[in-house]
Design a protein around this motif. Structure first.
Motif, PDB file in Angstrom:
ATOM      1  N   ARG A 238      38.191  51.324  36.675  1.00 19.04           N
ATOM      2  CA  ARG A 238      36.799  51.735  36.673  1.00 19.04           C
ATOM      3  C   ARG A 238      36.037  51.048  35.535  1.00 19.04           C
ATOM      4  NH1 ARG A 238      32.744  53.881  39.848  1.00 19.04           N
ATOM      5  NH2 ARG A 238      31.072  54.444  38.422  1.00 19.04           N
ATOM      6  N   LEU A 239      34.835  50.560  35.831  1.00 19.47           N
ATOM      7  CA  LEU A 239      33.913  50.011  34.847  1.00 19.47           C
ATOM      8  C   LEU A 239      32.700  50.938  34.749  1.00 19.47           C
ATOM      9  CD1 LEU A 239      33.849  46.263  35.979  1.00 19.47           C
ATOM     10  CD2 LEU A 239      35.060  47.186  34.002  1.00 19.47           C
ATOM     11  N   PRO A 240      31.910  50.835  33.697  1.00 18.64           N
ATOM     12  CA  PRO A 240      30.687  51.645  33.636  1.00 18.64           C
ATOM     13  C   PRO A 240      29.767  51.436  34.837  1.00 18.64           C
ATOM     14  CG  PRO A 240      31.172  50.742  31.480  1.00 18.64           C
ATOM     15  CD  PRO A 240      32.151  50.121  32.426  1.00 18.64           C
ATOM     16  N   SER A 241      29.761  50.229  35.389  1.00 21.96           N
ATOM     17  CA  SER A 241      28.840  49.929  36.485  1.00 21.96           C
ATOM     18  C   SER A 241      29.504  49.921  37.861  1.00 21.96           C
ATOM     19  CB  SER A 241      28.188  48.563  36.252  1.00 21.96           C
ATOM     20  OG  SER A 241      29.152  47.525  36.283  1.00 21.96           O
ATOM     21  N   GLY A 242      30.801  50.229  37.931  1.00 26.50           N
ATOM     22  CA  GLY A 242      31.459  50.207  39.235  1.00 26.50           C
ATOM     23  C   GLY A 242      32.963  50.052  39.087  1.00 26.50           C
ATOM     24  N   TYR A 243      33.543  49.203  39.947  1.00 26.27           N
ATOM     25  CA  TYR A 243      34.986  48.984  39.925  1.00 26.27           C
ATOM     26  C   TYR A 243      35.280  47.502  39.713  1.00 26.27           C
ATOM     27  CZ  TYR A 243      35.722  53.725  41.577  1.00 26.27           C
ATOM     28  OH  TYR A 243      35.744  55.089  41.671  1.00 26.27           O
ATOM     29  N   LEU A 244      36.334  47.242  38.951  1.00 25.07           N
ATOM     30  CA  LEU A 244      36.748  45.859  38.715  1.00 25.07           C
ATOM     31  C   LEU A 244      37.756  45.460  39.777  1.00 25.07           C
ATOM     32  CD1 LEU A 244      36.627  43.304  37.112  1.00 25.07           C
ATOM     33  CD2 LEU A 244      38.307  44.249  35.504  1.00 25.07           C
ATOM     34  N   THR A 245      37.263  44.816  40.806  1.00 28.54           N
ATOM     35  CA  THR A 245      38.098  44.294  41.875  1.00 28.54           C
ATOM     36  C   THR A 245      38.436  42.832  41.582  1.00 28.54           C
ATOM     37  OG1 THR A 245      36.191  43.521  43.140  1.00 28.54           O
ATOM     38  CG2 THR A 245      36.914  45.806  43.512  1.00 28.54           C
ATOM     39  N   PRO A 246      39.425  42.263  42.269  1.00 22.55           N
ATOM     40  CA  PRO A 246      39.687  40.829  42.081  1.00 22.55           C
ATOM     41  C   PRO A 246      38.446  39.978  42.354  1.00 22.55           C
ATOM     42  CG  PRO A 246      41.526  41.848  43.202  1.00 22.55           C
ATOM     43  CD  PRO A 246      40.459  42.907  43.109  1.00 22.55           C
ATOM     44  N   ALA A 247      37.698  40.316  43.397  1.00 30.86           N
ATOM     45  CA  ALA A 247      36.503  39.528  43.726  1.00 30.86           C
ATOM     46  C   ALA A 247      35.470  39.603  42.613  1.00 30.86           C
ATOM     47  CB  ALA A 247      35.909  40.022  45.044  1.00 30.86           C
ATOM     48  N   ARG A 248      35.352  40.774  41.994  1.00 30.05           N
ATOM     49  CA  ARG A 248      34.373  40.903  40.913  1.00 30.05           C
ATOM     50  C   ARG A 248      34.829  40.114  39.687  1.00 30.05           C
ATOM     51  NH1 ARG A 248      31.134  46.261  38.700  1.00 30.05           N
ATOM     52  NH2 ARG A 248      30.307  45.240  36.845  1.00 30.05           N
ATOM     53  N   ILE A 274      46.615  39.678  27.058  1.00 29.11           N
ATOM     54  CA  ILE A 274      47.209  40.368  25.904  1.00 29.11           C
ATOM     55  C   ILE A 274      47.300  41.864  26.173  1.00 29.11           C
ATOM     56  CG2 ILE A 274      46.805  40.989  23.489  1.00 29.11           C
ATOM     57  CD1 ILE A 274      45.624  38.151  23.121  1.00 29.11           C
ATOM     58  N   ASP A 275      46.251  42.432  26.789  1.00 29.70           N
ATOM     59  CA  ASP A 275      46.287  43.855  27.156  1.00 29.70           C
ATOM     60  C   ASP A 275      47.470  44.158  28.074  1.00 29.70           C
ATOM     61  OD1 ASP A 275      44.075  44.483  25.682  1.00 29.70           O
ATOM     62  OD2 ASP A 275      42.716  44.746  27.391  1.00 29.70           O
ATOM     63  N   LEU A 276      47.634  43.333  29.085  1.00 33.55           N
ATOM     64  CA  LEU A 276      48.714  43.571  30.044  1.00 33.55           C
ATOM     65  C   LEU A 276      50.081  43.389  29.385  1.00 33.55           C
ATOM     66  CD1 LEU A 276      47.279  41.879  33.267  1.00 33.55           C
ATOM     67  CD2 LEU A 276      47.247  44.300  32.639  1.00 33.55           C
ATOM     68  N   PHE A 281      47.931  47.754  30.883  1.00 38.52           N
ATOM     69  CA  PHE A 281      46.624  48.052  31.490  1.00 38.52           C
ATOM     70  C   PHE A 281      45.537  47.365  30.668  1.00 38.52           C
ATOM     71  CE2 PHE A 281      47.547  51.479  28.480  1.00 38.52           C
ATOM     72  CZ  PHE A 281      46.374  51.547  27.724  1.00 38.52           C
ATOM     73  N   LEU A 282      44.305  47.317  31.213  1.00 36.00           N
ATOM     74  CA  LEU A 282      43.183  46.712  30.504  1.00 36.00           C
ATOM     75  C   LEU A 282      42.521  47.762  29.627  1.00 36.00           C
ATOM     76  CD1 LEU A 282      41.560  44.494  33.301  1.00 36.00           C
ATOM     77  CD2 LEU A 282      43.350  43.900  31.649  1.00 36.00           C
ATOM     78  N   THR A 283      42.347  47.438  28.355  1.00 34.21           N
ATOM     79  CA  THR A 283      41.762  48.380  27.415  1.00 34.21           C
ATOM     80  C   THR A 283      40.249  48.463  27.608  1.00 34.21           C
ATOM     81  OG1 THR A 283      41.459  46.675  25.726  1.00 34.21           O
ATOM     82  CG2 THR A 283      43.558  47.906  25.725  1.00 34.21           C
ATOM     83  N   ARG A 284      39.672  49.507  27.061  1.00 33.45           N
ATOM     84  CA  ARG A 284      38.231  49.712  27.229  1.00 33.45           C
ATOM     85  C   ARG A 284      37.397  48.555  26.659  1.00 33.45           C
ATOM     86  NH1 ARG A 284      34.553  53.203  28.783  1.00 33.45           N
ATOM     87  NH2 ARG A 284      32.594  53.455  27.650  1.00 33.45           N
ATOM     88  N   PRO A 285      37.724  48.029  25.445  1.00 33.66           N
ATOM     89  CA  PRO A 285      36.922  46.885  24.968  1.00 33.66           C
ATOM     90  C   PRO A 285      36.928  45.704  25.935  1.00 33.66           C
ATOM     91  CG  PRO A 285      38.205  47.804  23.174  1.00 33.66           C
ATOM     92  CD  PRO A 285      38.689  48.471  24.424  1.00 33.66           C
ATOM     93  N   THR A 286      38.069  45.442  26.560  1.00 32.14           N
ATOM     94  CA  THR A 286      38.144  44.342  27.524  1.00 32.14           C
ATOM     95  C   THR A 286      37.308  44.648  28.761  1.00 32.14           C
ATOM     96  OG1 THR A 286      40.350  43.710  26.763  1.00 32.14           O
ATOM     97  CG2 THR A 286      39.708  42.972  28.953  1.00 32.14           C
ATOM     98  N   LEU A 287      37.408  45.874  29.251  1.00 33.23           N
ATOM     99  CA  LEU A 287      36.636  46.256  30.427  1.00 33.23           C
ATOM    100  C   LEU A 287      35.135  46.207  30.141  1.00 33.23           C
ATOM    101  CD1 LEU A 287      38.788  49.252  31.718  1.00 33.23           C
ATOM    102  CD2 LEU A 287      38.605  46.974  32.739  1.00 33.23           C
ATOM    103  N   LEU A 288      34.741  46.627  28.951  1.00 30.11           N
ATOM    104  CA  LEU A 288      33.320  46.568  28.594  1.00 30.11           C
ATOM    105  C   LEU A 288      32.841  45.126  28.479  1.00 30.11           C
ATOM    106  CD1 LEU A 288      33.071  49.410  25.916  1.00 30.11           C
ATOM    107  CD2 LEU A 288      32.190  49.444  28.261  1.00 30.11           C
TER     108      LEU A 288
END
Length: 449
Positions: A238-248, A274-276, A281-288
């Motif tokens: 989950r991202l703040p604006s939606g979902y992180l899919t491969p296409a995104r 590095i997160d993986l 998993f992907l950390t929040r700073p990376t997702l942001l």
């Protein structure tokens, strides 16, 4: 144009001795119905702050320069955050940073504001009024208001257009040249009367080149990226604006068209890897960081109207989507491939699933993609006899605006002087401000020699 009016203006003196006037205008939604529904436009006028002479009751008027932002769908930044404003003030202009209709603070278009219009069909009909033809009509209405008390030699104004703003200038030169003193285009010489399909065939080729440059610079990222895609297929975080899919994630390639874009994407890939490695998993700073690269939740016009900017009397029919497979198998997310390419500024149907803000607009986007009766945006005959001095920066390696198409248009417009370079990318106006503006004003002032 007479239906437009200035409804408010407020003057502020800001640090650095700038005089900023915040303008609020009212203009028709549909200029064929001047007494119908209206929109509010916002713009900031900026000039050097000087104290009027004791015998004057107001400041001396300066020649106006209006800036048209890229996009479509993005508003202007405040003058203190706009890199080219000091250069233009030094040239003696008063600069107007005008939020185009539906952007910034000009009757903003969002999923929520569109819902107030009614069903998808009504929303689509409303959005049809937000292309370059009406942006130019707005400019003319605003120009007439701001120059009403100016002497005759200052009633015409200068226009600077970046990217899509340059496309708007092509429309301006076609239908309202009487309002123009001169124009400057950076990375936005328009594809006059070219179909969306032709444009995307060309731009896909350039996106492929930029991917090749990326993997040449960072060959180790090929396996990293496939690993990230595998993780996203399994998890879809989950991202703040939606979902992180491969296409995104693949859409991060839009950065390849900017200065430093290859390194921007590499930094994200490295952080995600590095997160993986460390956490699985992907950390929040990376997702942001990833979420901040996309802008479709903040500029829905870009998503729903982007392909229509190429349409005249024809439908786009999701042009980028249908041409994707033709562009090459590397653009498909296939983990068995040696390399998977990122995409560019193309719009795809899956964006209306991975972005929360766009989910409710999928039907609207489908309707707009099927329209066949878009109005004409350019007049080739008028451009061929153009008398307005026009100066443009054309970038050989522009990933968003094809060099060959831009060059063809440049040859077709009379009184047009191009500056052509292979040392700059699409965003040079903000990334290499002094360099690009010096070149353009050298063309204007005939000082190249």
């Amino acid at each position: 144009m007479s239906a437009a009016k200035l409804i408010d203006s407020r003057v502020h003196i800001v640090p650095g001795k700038l005089r900023v006037t915040e303008y609020f205008f009212e203009v028709p939604l549909d200029y064929s119905q001047p007494d119908g529904e209206t929109l509010r436009l916002f713009g900031r006028g900026v000039r050097r702050h000087v104290v009027p002479h004791k015998d004057q009751d107001k400041l001396e008027p300066l020649p106006w320069l209006v800036y048209l932002q890229g996009g479509p769908g993005f508003g202007c930044q405040p003058p203190q955050s706009t890199s080219f404003v000091p250069f233009l003030l030094d040239k003696g202009y008063e600069v107007l940073l005008l939020d185009q209709r539906g952007t910034g603070m000009s009757t903003t278009i969002t999923a929520a504001t569109l819902r107030r219009r009614g069903d998808a069909q009504k929303q689509a009909e409303y959005l049809r009024h937000f292309r370059a033809d009406n942006i130019v009509r707005d400019c003319e209405a605003v120009r007439r208001l701001l120059t009403a008390d100016h002497p005759e030699d200052l009633k015409k104004w200068t226009v600077l257009g970046q990217s899509y703003g340059g496309f708007c200038i092509g429309t301006y030169l076609s239908f309202h040249p009487e309002g123009l003193k001169e124009v400057f285009i950076t990375g936005g010489v328009p594809p006059v009367s070219k179909s969306a399909d032709l444009v995307y065939e060309k731009t896909y080729a350039k996106v492929k080149e930029r991917n090749q440059a990326y993997y040449q610079k960072f060959p180790e990222d090929a396996d990293r990226i496939k690993r990230i895609y595998h993780y996203l297929q399994e998890n879809k975080p989950r991202l703040p604006s939606g979902y992180l899919t491969p296409a995104r994630f693949q859409q991060l390639g839009i950065a390849f068209g900017q200065h430093g874009g290859l390194d921007t994407v590499h930094d994200i890939v490295l952080r995600a890897t590095i997160d993986l490695d460390m956490f699985g998993f992907l950390t929040r700073p990376t997702l942001l960081l990833i979420d901040g690269q996309g802008a479709f939740d903040r500029a829905v016009i870009y998503a729903v109207l982007h392909e229509s900017i190429y349409c005249e009397r024809r439908a786009s029919n999701w042009s980028a989507e249908k041409l994707r497979s033709k562009a090459g198998p590397e653009f498909e997310i296939n983990l068995k491939q040696s390399q998977i390419y990122f995409t560019g500024e193309m719009i795809y149907k899956d964006m209306f699933e991975s972005y929360d803000e766009l989910k409710d607009l999928r039907e609207v986007a489908d309707i707009l993609a099927s329209y066949e009766d878009w109005p004409i945006l350019y007049d080739s005959k008028q451009l061929a006899r153009n008398e307005v001095p026009a100066y443009a920066a054309i970038y050989v390696d522009d990933m968003y605006v094809d060099f060959s198409i831009a060059s063809e248009t440049a040859r077709a417009i009379r009184n047009f002087k191009p500056f052509i370079t292979n040392a700059m990318y699409h965003g040079a106006l903000s990334d290499k401000t002094e360099d690009i503006l010096r070149q353009l004003f050298s063309l204007k002032e005939d000082t190249i020699d």
